[in-house]
Motif scaffolding. Sequence first.
Motif, PDB file in Angstrom:
ATOM      1  N   MET A   1     -10.331  -2.059  12.212  1.00 47.87           N
ATOM      2  CA  MET A   1      -8.967  -2.282  11.752  1.00 47.87           C
ATOM      3  C   MET A   1      -8.893  -1.981  10.252  1.00 47.87           C
ATOM      4  N   PRO A   2      -7.962  -1.137   9.818  1.00 49.14           N
ATOM      5  CA  PRO A   2      -7.857  -0.820   8.385  1.00 49.14           C
ATOM      6  C   PRO A   2      -7.455  -2.036   7.557  1.00 49.14           C
ATOM      7  N   LYS A   3      -7.744  -1.954   6.242  1.00 52.45           N
ATOM      8  CA  LYS A   3      -7.408  -3.083   5.372  1.00 52.45           C
ATOM      9  C   LYS A   3      -5.897  -3.272   5.330  1.00 52.45           C
ATOM     10  N   GLY A   4      -5.483  -4.525   5.237  1.00 56.24           N
ATOM     11  CA  GLY A   4      -4.058  -4.832   5.181  1.00 56.24           C
ATOM     12  C   GLY A   4      -3.419  -5.004   6.537  1.00 56.24           C
ATOM     13  N   GLU A   5      -4.224  -4.948   7.615  1.00 55.27           N
ATOM     14  CA  GLU A   5      -3.654  -5.122   8.948  1.00 55.27           C
ATOM     15  C   GLU A   5      -4.195  -6.391   9.581  1.00 55.27           C
ATOM     16  N   GLY A   6      -3.386  -7.001  10.382  1.00 52.49           N
ATOM     17  CA  GLY A   6      -3.683  -8.251  11.041  1.00 52.49           C
ATOM     18  C   GLY A   6      -2.358  -8.976  11.208  1.00 52.49           C
ATOM     19  N   LYS A   7      -2.406 -10.260  11.591  1.00 55.98           N
ATOM     20  CA  LYS A   7      -1.170 -11.024  11.740  1.00 55.98           C
ATOM     21  C   LYS A   7      -0.678 -11.415  10.347  1.00 55.98           C
ATOM     22  N   LEU A   8       0.392 -10.760   9.891  1.00 58.57           N
ATOM     23  CA  LEU A   8       0.926 -10.987   8.551  1.00 58.57           C
ATOM     24  C   LEU A   8       1.470 -12.406   8.418  1.00 58.57           C
ATOM     25  N   ILE A   9       1.021 -13.113   7.404  1.00 60.81           N
ATOM     26  CA  ILE A   9       1.456 -14.485   7.152  1.00 60.81           C
ATOM     27  C   ILE A   9       2.426 -14.527   5.979  1.00 60.81           C
ATOM     28  N   ALA A  10       2.056 -13.905   4.867  1.00 63.50           N
ATOM     29  CA  ALA A  10       2.903 -13.917   3.668  1.00 63.50           C
ATOM     30  C   ALA A  10       2.752 -12.594   2.934  1.00 63.50           C
ATOM     31  N   GLN A  11       3.815 -12.214   2.242  1.00 65.47           N
ATOM     32  CA  GLN A  11       3.816 -10.970   1.496  1.00 65.47           C
ATOM     33  C   GLN A  11       4.456 -11.209   0.136  1.00 65.47           C
ATOM     34  N   ASN A  12       3.901 -10.594  -0.899  1.00 66.72           N
ATOM     35  CA  ASN A  12       4.419 -10.724  -2.257  1.00 66.72           C
ATOM     36  C   ASN A  12       5.319  -9.515  -2.528  1.00 66.72           C
ATOM     37  N   ARG A  13       6.593  -9.626  -2.152  1.00 71.20           N
ATOM     38  CA  ARG A  13       7.519  -8.503  -2.295  1.00 71.20           C
ATOM     39  C   ARG A  13       7.853  -8.223  -3.757  1.00 71.20           C
ATOM     40  N   LYS A  14       7.863  -9.250  -4.564  1.00 77.49           N
ATOM     41  CA  LYS A  14       8.195  -9.116  -5.977  1.00 77.49           C
ATOM     42  C   LYS A  14       7.129  -8.282  -6.711  1.00 77.49           C
ATOM     43  N   ALA A  15       5.912  -8.269  -6.187  1.00 77.13           N
ATOM     44  CA  ALA A  15       4.812  -7.555  -6.838  1.00 77.13           C
ATOM     45  C   ALA A  15       5.089  -6.066  -6.943  1.00 77.13           C
ATOM     46  N   ARG A  16       5.591  -5.459  -5.885  1.00 75.26           N
ATOM     47  CA  ARG A  16       5.854  -4.015  -5.905  1.00 75.26           C
ATOM     48  C   ARG A  16       7.017  -3.684  -6.843  1.00 75.26           C
ATOM     49  N   HIS A  17       7.883  -4.661  -7.089  1.00 74.63           N
ATOM     50  CA  HIS A  17       9.005  -4.454  -8.005  1.00 74.63           C
ATOM     51  C   HIS A  17       8.558  -4.558  -9.454  1.00 74.63           C
ATOM     52  N   ASP A  18       7.703  -5.520  -9.745  1.00 69.27           N
ATOM     53  CA  ASP A  18       7.277  -5.780 -11.120  1.00 69.27           C
ATOM     54  C   ASP A  18       6.065  -4.964 -11.560  1.00 69.27           C
ATOM     55  N   TYR A  19       5.283  -4.460 -10.604  1.00 67.56           N
ATOM     56  CA  TYR A  19       4.052  -3.758 -10.931  1.00 67.56           C
ATOM     57  C   TYR A  19       3.958  -2.434 -10.181  1.00 67.56           C
ATOM     58  N   THR A  20       3.181  -1.524 -10.742  1.00 69.26           N
ATOM     59  CA  THR A  20       2.789  -0.307 -10.040  1.00 69.26           C
ATOM     60  C   THR A  20       1.381  -0.559  -9.535  1.00 69.26           C
ATOM     61  N   VAL A  21       1.202  -0.577  -8.218  1.00 61.98           N
ATOM     62  CA  VAL A  21      -0.096  -0.883  -7.627  1.00 61.98           C
ATOM     63  C   VAL A  21      -0.951   0.384  -7.627  1.00 61.98           C
ATOM     64  N   VAL A  22      -2.083   0.314  -8.314  1.00 62.79           N
ATOM     65  CA  VAL A  22      -2.978   1.456  -8.462  1.00 62.79           C
ATOM     66  C   VAL A  22      -3.958   1.537  -7.294  1.00 62.79           C
ATOM     67  N   ASP A  23      -4.538   0.401  -6.912  1.00 61.51           N
ATOM     68  CA  ASP A  23      -5.554   0.364  -5.863  1.00 61.51           C
ATOM     69  C   ASP A  23      -5.471  -0.982  -5.148  1.00 61.51           C
ATOM     70  N   THR A  24      -5.871  -1.021  -3.874  1.00 63.05           N
ATOM     71  CA  THR A  24      -5.885  -2.276  -3.127  1.00 63.05           C
ATOM     72  C   THR A  24      -7.285  -2.536  -2.581  1.00 63.05           C
ATOM     73  N   MET A  25      -7.527  -3.810  -2.272  1.00 66.88           N
ATOM     74  CA  MET A  25      -8.832  -4.235  -1.797  1.00 66.88           C
ATOM     75  C   MET A  25      -8.645  -5.485  -0.933  1.00 66.88           C
ATOM     76  N   GLU A  26      -9.405  -5.599   0.140  1.00 68.42           N
ATOM     77  CA  GLU A  26      -9.317  -6.771   1.007  1.00 68.42           C
ATOM     78  C   GLU A  26     -10.396  -7.782   0.606  1.00 68.42           C
ATOM     79  N   ALA A  27     -10.006  -9.056   0.584  1.00 71.98           N
ATOM     80  CA  ALA A  27     -10.960 -10.117   0.233  1.00 71.98           C
ATOM     81  C   ALA A  27     -10.750 -11.317   1.143  1.00 71.98           C
ATOM     82  N   GLY A  28     -11.826 -12.043   1.400  1.00 75.45           N
ATOM     83  CA  GLY A  28     -11.726 -13.302   2.118  1.00 75.45           C
ATOM     84  C   GLY A  28     -11.407 -14.407   1.120  1.00 75.45           C
TER      85      GLY A  28
END
Length: 154
Positions: A1-28
């Motif tokens: 399963m690719p990173k960022g997939e699974g049963k979505l619980i919460a999302q930070n929508r304001k982040a994409r508005h306030d920031y330009t996301v350069v890279d993402t990473m999955e963490a426990g």
Amino acid sequence: MPKGEGKLIAQNRKARHDYTVVDTMEAGIVLQGTEIKSIRNGRINLKDGFARIRNGEAYLLNVHISPYEQGNIFNHDPLRTRKLLLHKKQIAKLIAETKNTGITIIPLKVYIRNGYAKVLIGLAKGKKQYDKREDLKRKEINREISRTLKESLR
């Protein structure tokens, strides 16, 4: 399963508005007691959250996980600092990237994957006010184009 997939619980929508996301990473996330039950109920807020690297370990700060209703004395502090589970190479990459000014680590999503709570963190660069306005204009133009194409096809 690719990173960022699974049963979505919460999302930070304001982040994409306030920031330009350069890279993402999955963490426990290291959780205590009833925190996972609160997360499964969707009682988590990522709005003001961010991550820091201290002593070679990544920590998630300012993420609010509400106390579990049936948790009684076993409940936790809602705003406590939580450790992120990452490989040493990933932490080294985060350290190298955040040495640049203006780069910060923010949580983008929390989801359940294979029974474990995961957080998608992003290396982000803060947007200026004019960048936000430019993005809004671009979205509006794309909406207008799609609207006219839809009407012309009818």
